[in-house]
Scaffold this active site. Structure first.
Site, PDB file in Angstrom:
ATOM      1  N   GLY A   3       0.819  -1.207   0.000  1.00 16.54           N
ATOM      2  CA  GLY A   3       0.000   0.000   0.000  1.00 16.54           C
ATOM      3  C   GLY A   3       0.852   1.257   0.000  1.00 16.54           C
ATOM      4  O   GLY A   3       2.080   1.199   0.071  1.00 16.54           O
ATOM      5  N   ASP A  49      -3.961  11.206  -4.808  1.00 16.44           N
ATOM      6  CA  ASP A  49      -3.617  10.218  -3.772  1.00 16.44           C
ATOM      7  C   ASP A  49      -3.536  10.822  -2.379  1.00 16.44           C
ATOM      8  O   ASP A  49      -3.574  10.095  -1.383  1.00 16.44           O
ATOM      9  CB  ASP A  49      -2.241   9.598  -4.077  1.00 16.44           C
ATOM     10  CG  ASP A  49      -2.305   8.532  -5.161  1.00 16.44           C
ATOM     11  OD1 ASP A  49      -3.360   8.416  -5.820  1.00 16.44           O
ATOM     12  OD2 ASP A  49      -1.291   7.826  -5.355  1.00 16.44           O
ATOM     13  N   HIS A  52     -19.632  -7.400 -34.553  1.00 14.50           N
ATOM     14  CA  HIS A  52     -19.312  -8.826 -34.511  1.00 14.50           C
ATOM     15  C   HIS A  52     -18.143  -9.115 -35.453  1.00 14.50           C
ATOM     16  O   HIS A  52     -18.142  -8.611 -36.573  1.00 14.50           O
ATOM     17  CB  HIS A  52     -20.529  -9.640 -34.962  1.00 14.50           C
ATOM     18  CG  HIS A  52     -20.240 -11.108 -35.057  1.00 14.50           C
ATOM     19  ND1 HIS A  52     -20.146 -11.905 -33.940  1.00 14.50           N
ATOM     20  CD2 HIS A  52     -20.000 -11.902 -36.132  1.00 14.50           C
ATOM     21  CE1 HIS A  52     -19.868 -13.143 -34.325  1.00 14.50           C
ATOM     22  NE2 HIS A  52     -19.777 -13.166 -35.644  1.00 14.50           N
TER      23      HIS A  52
HETATM   24  P1  FAD Z   1       1.655  11.551  -7.651  1.00 14.01           P
HETATM   25  O1  FAD Z   1       1.606  10.933  -8.983  1.00 14.01           O
HETATM   26  O2  FAD Z   1       2.275  10.778  -6.538  1.00 14.01           O
HETATM   27  O3  FAD Z   1       2.422  12.929  -7.839  1.00 14.01           O
HETATM   28  C1  FAD Z   1       2.684  13.784  -6.788  1.00 14.01           C
HETATM   29  C2  FAD Z   1       3.898  14.622  -7.136  1.00 14.01           C
HETATM   30  O4  FAD Z   1       4.036  15.636  -6.146  1.00 14.01           O
HETATM   31  C3  FAD Z   1       5.202  13.835  -7.122  1.00 14.01           C
HETATM   32  O5  FAD Z   1       5.882  13.987  -8.342  1.00 14.01           O
HETATM   33  C4  FAD Z   1       5.996  14.435  -5.967  1.00 14.01           C
HETATM   34  O6  FAD Z   1       7.386  14.515  -6.242  1.00 14.01           O
HETATM   35  C5  FAD Z   1       5.406  15.831  -5.879  1.00 14.01           C
HETATM   36  N1  FAD Z   1       5.518  16.410  -4.537  1.00 14.01           N
HETATM   37  C6  FAD Z   1       5.181  15.849  -3.358  1.00 14.01           C
HETATM   38  N2  FAD Z   1       5.360  16.724  -2.352  1.00 14.01           N
HETATM   39  C7  FAD Z   1       5.840  17.867  -2.918  1.00 14.01           C
HETATM   40  C8  FAD Z   1       6.191  19.120  -2.388  1.00 14.01           C
HETATM   41  N3  FAD Z   1       6.057  19.417  -1.086  1.00 14.01           N
HETATM   42  N4  FAD Z   1       6.661  20.052  -3.253  1.00 14.01           N
HETATM   43  C9  FAD Z   1       6.789  19.790  -4.581  1.00 14.01           C
HETATM   44  N5  FAD Z   1       6.433  18.614  -5.124  1.00 14.01           N
HETATM   45  C10 FAD Z   1       5.958  17.666  -4.303  1.00 14.01           C
HETATM   46  N6  FAD Z   1      -2.975   4.203 -11.168  1.00 14.01           N
HETATM   47  C11 FAD Z   1      -3.794   3.968 -12.216  1.00 14.01           C
HETATM   48  O7  FAD Z   1      -4.849   4.618 -12.325  1.00 14.01           O
HETATM   49  N7  FAD Z   1      -3.494   3.031 -13.169  1.00 14.01           N
HETATM   50  C12 FAD Z   1      -2.369   2.283 -13.098  1.00 14.01           C
HETATM   51  O8  FAD Z   1      -2.120   1.452 -13.968  1.00 14.01           O
HETATM   52  C13 FAD Z   1      -1.483   2.498 -12.008  1.00 14.01           C
HETATM   53  N8  FAD Z   1      -0.344   1.800 -11.908  1.00 14.01           N
HETATM   54  C14 FAD Z   1       0.512   2.058 -10.872  1.00 14.01           C
HETATM   55  C15 FAD Z   1       1.678   1.307 -10.777  1.00 14.01           C
HETATM   56  C16 FAD Z   1       2.559   1.522  -9.748  1.00 14.01           C
HETATM   57  C17 FAD Z   1       3.825   0.711  -9.660  1.00 14.01           C
HETATM   58  C18 FAD Z   1       2.292   2.550  -8.786  1.00 14.01           C
HETATM   59  C19 FAD Z   1       3.259   2.841  -7.672  1.00 14.01           C
HETATM   60  C20 FAD Z   1       1.132   3.300  -8.867  1.00 14.01           C
HETATM   61  C21 FAD Z   1       0.225   3.048  -9.916  1.00 14.01           C
HETATM   62  N9  FAD Z   1      -0.968   3.762 -10.023  1.00 14.01           N
HETATM   63  C22 FAD Z   1      -1.830   3.495 -11.053  1.00 14.01           C
HETATM   64  C23 FAD Z   1      -1.338   4.804  -9.051  1.00 14.01           C
HETATM   65  C24 FAD Z   1      -1.021   6.190  -9.632  1.00 14.01           C
HETATM   66  O9  FAD Z   1       0.349   6.249  -9.965  1.00 14.01           O
HETATM   67  C25 FAD Z   1      -1.379   7.253  -8.625  1.00 14.01           C
HETATM   68  O10 FAD Z   1      -2.735   7.113  -8.245  1.00 14.01           O
HETATM   69  C26 FAD Z   1      -1.193   8.646  -9.221  1.00 14.01           C
HETATM   70  O11 FAD Z   1       0.128   8.844  -9.640  1.00 14.01           O
HETATM   71  C27 FAD Z   1      -1.572   9.707  -8.186  1.00 14.01           C
HETATM   72  O12 FAD Z   1      -1.445  10.967  -8.754  1.00 14.01           O
HETATM   73  P2  FAD Z   1      -1.179  12.264  -7.836  1.00 14.01           P
HETATM   74  O13 FAD Z   1      -1.066  13.393  -8.789  1.00 14.01           O
HETATM   75  O14 FAD Z   1      -2.163  12.316  -6.762  1.00 14.01           O
HETATM   76  O15 FAD Z   1       0.226  11.986  -7.130  1.00 14.01           O
HETATM   77  P1  NAD Z   2      -2.681  -2.450  -2.433  1.00 15.41           P
HETATM   78  O1  NAD Z   2      -3.473  -1.777  -1.383  1.00 15.41           O
HETATM   79  O2  NAD Z   2      -3.289  -2.706  -3.753  1.00 15.41           O
HETATM   80  O3  NAD Z   2      -2.183  -3.857  -1.898  1.00 15.41           O
HETATM   81  C1  NAD Z   2      -1.405  -4.004  -0.748  1.00 15.41           C
HETATM   82  C2  NAD Z   2      -1.567  -5.430  -0.257  1.00 15.41           C
HETATM   83  O4  NAD Z   2      -0.612  -5.663   0.749  1.00 15.41           O
HETATM   84  C3  NAD Z   2      -2.943  -5.690   0.347  1.00 15.41           C
HETATM   85  O5  NAD Z   2      -3.505  -6.854  -0.214  1.00 15.41           O
HETATM   86  C4  NAD Z   2      -2.649  -5.820   1.829  1.00 15.41           C
HETATM   87  O6  NAD Z   2      -3.545  -6.694   2.502  1.00 15.41           O
HETATM   88  C5  NAD Z   2      -1.239  -6.370   1.794  1.00 15.41           C
HETATM   89  N1  NAD Z   2      -0.479  -6.137   3.020  1.00 15.41           N
HETATM   90  C6  NAD Z   2      -0.492  -5.028   3.810  1.00 15.41           C
HETATM   91  N2  NAD Z   2       0.358  -5.194   4.859  1.00 15.41           N
HETATM   92  C7  NAD Z   2       0.920  -6.412   4.702  1.00 15.41           C
HETATM   93  C8  NAD Z   2       1.876  -7.153   5.455  1.00 15.41           C
HETATM   94  N3  NAD Z   2       2.402  -6.662   6.572  1.00 15.41           N
HETATM   95  N4  NAD Z   2       2.219  -8.392   5.025  1.00 15.41           N
HETATM   96  C9  NAD Z   2       1.674  -8.908   3.887  1.00 15.41           C
HETATM   97  N5  NAD Z   2       0.751  -8.254   3.145  1.00 15.41           N
HETATM   98  C10 NAD Z   2       0.394  -7.022   3.547  1.00 15.41           C
HETATM   99  O7  NAD Z   2      -1.333  -1.594  -2.547  1.00 15.41           O
HETATM  100  P2  NAD Z   2      -0.137  -1.661  -3.585  1.00 15.41           P
HETATM  101  O8  NAD Z   2      -0.181  -2.909  -4.389  1.00 15.41           O
HETATM  102  O9  NAD Z   2       1.062  -1.317  -2.809  1.00 15.41           O
HETATM  103  O10 NAD Z   2      -0.484  -0.458  -4.544  1.00 15.41           O
HETATM  104  C11 NAD Z   2      -0.650   0.851  -3.989  1.00 15.41           C
HETATM  105  C12 NAD Z   2      -1.708   1.607  -4.713  1.00 15.41           C
HETATM  106  O11 NAD Z   2      -1.262   1.956  -6.008  1.00 15.41           O
HETATM  107  C13 NAD Z   2      -2.975   0.787  -4.922  1.00 15.41           C
HETATM  108  O12 NAD Z   2      -3.862   0.993  -3.864  1.00 15.41           O
HETATM  109  C14 NAD Z   2      -3.536   1.302  -6.194  1.00 15.41           C
HETATM  110  O13 NAD Z   2      -4.473   2.288  -5.895  1.00 15.41           O
HETATM  111  C15 NAD Z   2      -2.350   1.920  -6.908  1.00 15.41           C
HETATM  112  N6  NAD Z   2      -2.012   1.076  -8.062  1.00 15.41           N
HETATM  113  C16 NAD Z   2      -2.944   0.960  -9.056  1.00 15.41           C
HETATM  114  C17 NAD Z   2      -2.669   0.163 -10.144  1.00 15.41           C
HETATM  115  C18 NAD Z   2      -3.696   0.028 -11.208  1.00 15.41           C
HETATM  116  O14 NAD Z   2      -4.621   0.815 -11.219  1.00 15.41           O
HETATM  117  N7  NAD Z   2      -3.581  -0.916 -12.121  1.00 15.41           N
HETATM  118  C19 NAD Z   2      -1.469  -0.516 -10.242  1.00 15.41           C
HETATM  119  C20 NAD Z   2      -0.572  -0.390  -9.201  1.00 15.41           C
HETATM  120  C21 NAD Z   2      -0.851   0.417  -8.115  1.00 15.41           C
END
Ligand code: FAD
Ligand code: NAD
Length: 479
Positions: free
Chosen positions: A285, A326, A458
């Site tokens: 998470g 987020d 289709h």
């Molecule tokens: P962020 O993308 O986290 O951007 C926040 C920015 O603020 C960062 O660049 C940070 O450097 C900057 N910042 C923070 N504090 C400060 C400060 N004080 N001053 C200046 N800059 C600052 N979501 C999907 O919908 N589809 C997906 O397929 C998906 N895949 C993911 C895969 C992975 C591995 C991960 C980790 C996440 C994924 N997510 C996905 C989640 C998605 O990346 C986030 O929900 C999204 O990036 C959130 O956007 P945001 O703008 O809220 O924050």
């Molecule tokens: P997640 O919330 O999807 O999954 C975290 C998992 O870790 C949960 O199943 C939880 O029960 C487990 N967990 C928590 N503590 C644990 C512990 N101590 N030991 C073992 N298991 C434990 O979080 P994530 O996979 O880290 O992704 C973070 C967020 O990024 C997601 O919530 C999602 O919103 C976003 N994300 C989205 C996409 C997408 O949209 N395709 C892809 C990647 C990430």
């Protein structure tokens, strides 16, 4: 005198950069503050946040490359295509991913220029407010600090990986999403803590490329947020067909590493064991990025999990201070953050910007893909809502057969009295694209009969959506 802007956005992720662009489109002087360089070779600040740099985009690039490798290695043969000696080149895959990231992040710079958004490189934090109601913000950059004034502030500082006590992430042996997207070779044994979205997506990438993958999940249920039928099907495919080893109900002990790799002792529903691996991904998470904002200086209210408290319109407890993405409660999804960014900019302009959080789609880009919108069957039962369900397997779909990929199904849930669609759940190839029809339908308040009466081309996978709608009324034509 401090430089003044109508709108200042802190954070240039999907929530922030979209909010800044929309504010500028609406005629406001807009600035966006970003601090992260995400290992940019020139040390420059990179735009696009987690999503573009170390999240959605790079993970999907690697998922695609690893899927092609898997198809060439195992699936082409059924189409009568014999491929001998399929080789992989992980550094090229990672380079390709990095090129896509560079292209997109520089694209946002271009969009800022085009829309006249001022980029302020540095760390943004609150200083206080002036008598004329302007918020004072400090930007601490490479070349020093400056103060700017803003009529409206949009906090879009996103999130960072949650850490587990006693497990130090070095992004070499023990990785979060950042390290896990940049392995230089396929680890022989990969351990993953957390069977959530990241664990399953990145576990799939390295499994397809040949790693032995073991995932430890704390909860007793697999994919607890998904519809139970989807979770059951996914469990079957991921474990029995694809060979992911997943332990549920896992309690992790003291993690150690030495010459032989990393040892993770655990107790789980299957008994106690020790996971020995060469690399470990911790994906348990994410937590909001609010600690560097100096929220206390202006009395900004955070909740007990450090998220900025907001109402339905992303307004905080302070006038003209907003928060999106987020960093606020709700699903951590890029498209949800972008919608909120647009809504806030439009609300600042006095328009009726709005986000329907009930129709935000979820997608997991595993293979098969998993996508849903609206309520699960278990939620409807818990809420005592009478519903009808229609479920159609891709095995009954001509296009899926032609593609040689019939795993999964489409399931539609509709209100038993009004027939309004309450939820749609898809597991199967291209579920990420198919779900868009269900989102549109729910956004327009459609009934299952509406979908049943719409002509679907289709042969397409979308015919499974059509048939699922017919199945709600117990009259599918092809199943
Ligand atoms: P962020 O993308 O986290 O951007 C926040 C920015 O603020 C960062 O660049 C940070 O450097 C900057 N910042 C923070 N504090 C400060 C400060 N004080 N001053 C200046 N800059 C600052 N979501 C999907 O919908 N589809 C997906 O397929 C998906 N895949 C993911 C895969 C992975 C591995 C991960 C980790 C996440 C994924 N997510 C996905 C989640 C998605 O990346 C986030 O929900 C999204 O990036 C959130 O956007 P945001 O703008 O809220 O924050
Ligand atoms: P997640 O919330 O999807 O999954 C975290 C998992 O870790 C949960 O199943 C939880 O029960 C487990 N967990 C928590 N503590 C644990 C512990 N101590 N030991 C073992 N298991 C434990 O979080 P994530 O996979 O880290 O992704 C973070 C967020 O990024 C997601 O919530 C999602 O919103 C976003 N994300 C989205 C996409 C997408 O949209 N395709 C892809 C990647 C990430």
């Amino acid at each position: 005198m401090a430089q003044q802007f109508d709108v200042v956005v802190i954070g240039a992720g999907p929530g922030g950069y979209v909010a800044a662009i929309r504010a500028a489109q609406l005629g406001y002087s807009a600035a966006c503050i970003e601090s992260a360089s995400y290992d940019d070779p020139k040390g420059e600040v990179r735009l696009g946040g987690t999503c573009l740099n170390v999240g959605c985009i790079p993970s999907k690039a690697l998922l695609q490359s690893s899927e092609y490798y898997d198809m060439a290695s195992h699936h082409f043969l059924m189409h009568g295509i014999k491929v001998d000696g399929v080789n992989m080149d992980v550094p090229s895959m990672v380079r390709r991913k990095e090129n896509i990231v560079t292209q997109l992040t520089s694209g946002i710079r271009g969009l800022f220029k085009k829309n006249k958004v001022t980029l302020l490189a540095g760390h943004g934090s609150f200083v206080g407010s002036r008598e004329n109601d302007m918020w004072q913000i400090e930007v601490a950059g490479k070349d020093g600090k400056q103060q700017i004034d803003a009529k409206h502030v949009i906090i879009a500082t996103g999130s960072k990986p949650r850490q587990l006590p006693g497990i130090e992430v070095d992004n070499k042996l023990v990785c979060d999403n950042v390290g896990a997207l940049s392995f230089d070779a396929v680890p022989k044994r990969l351990g993953v803590i957390g069977a959530g979205v990241i664990g399953l997506e990145l576990g799939s990438v390295w499994k397809r490329l040949g790693a032995e993958v073991t995932i430890l999940e704390a909860l007793p249920d697999f994919l607890a947020a998904a519809d139970a039928a989807i979770a059951k099907e996914a469990w079957k495919v991921f474990t029995a067909k694809q060979g992911l080893k997943i332990h549920l109900g896992a309690k992790i002990g003291k993690v150690t590493h030495g010459k032989g790799g990393i040892s993770v002792p655990f107790e789980s529903d299957n008994g106690a064991g020790v996971l020995e691996c060469d690399k470990l991904i911790v994906s348990v998470g994410r937590v909001p990025n609010t600690d560097g904002l100096n929220a206390g200086a202006i009395g900004l209210k955070l909740d007990d999990r450090g998220r900025v408290e907001v109402n339905d319109y992303c307004q905080t407890n302070l006038a003209n201070v907003w928060a999106v993405g987020d960093v606020v409660p709700g699903p951590m999804l890029a498209h949800k953050g972008m919608e909120e960014g647009v809504m806030v900019a439009e609300r600042i302009a006095g328009q009726a910007g709005h986000v329907n959080h009930d129709t935000v789609p979820w997608v997991m880009y595993t293979h098969p893909e998993i996508a849903w919108v609206g309520k699960t069957e278990q939620q409807l039962k818990a809420e005592n809502v009478a519903y009808r369900a229609g479920q159609i397997p891709f095995a009954a779909n001509g296009r899926a057969l032609g593609q040689g990929d019939t795993t999964g199904f489409v399931k539609m849930l509709a209100c038993a009295t009004t027939d309004r669609i309450l939820g749609v759940h898809v597991i199967g190839t291209n579920a990420s694209e198919l779900i868009a029809e269900a989102v549109v339908a729910m956004e327009f308040g459609a009934s299952s009969e509406d979908i049943a009466r719409i002509c679907h081309a289709h042969p397409t996978l979308s015919e499974a959506m059509h048939e699922a709608a017919l199945a709600v009324d117990k009259r599918p034509l092809h199943f």
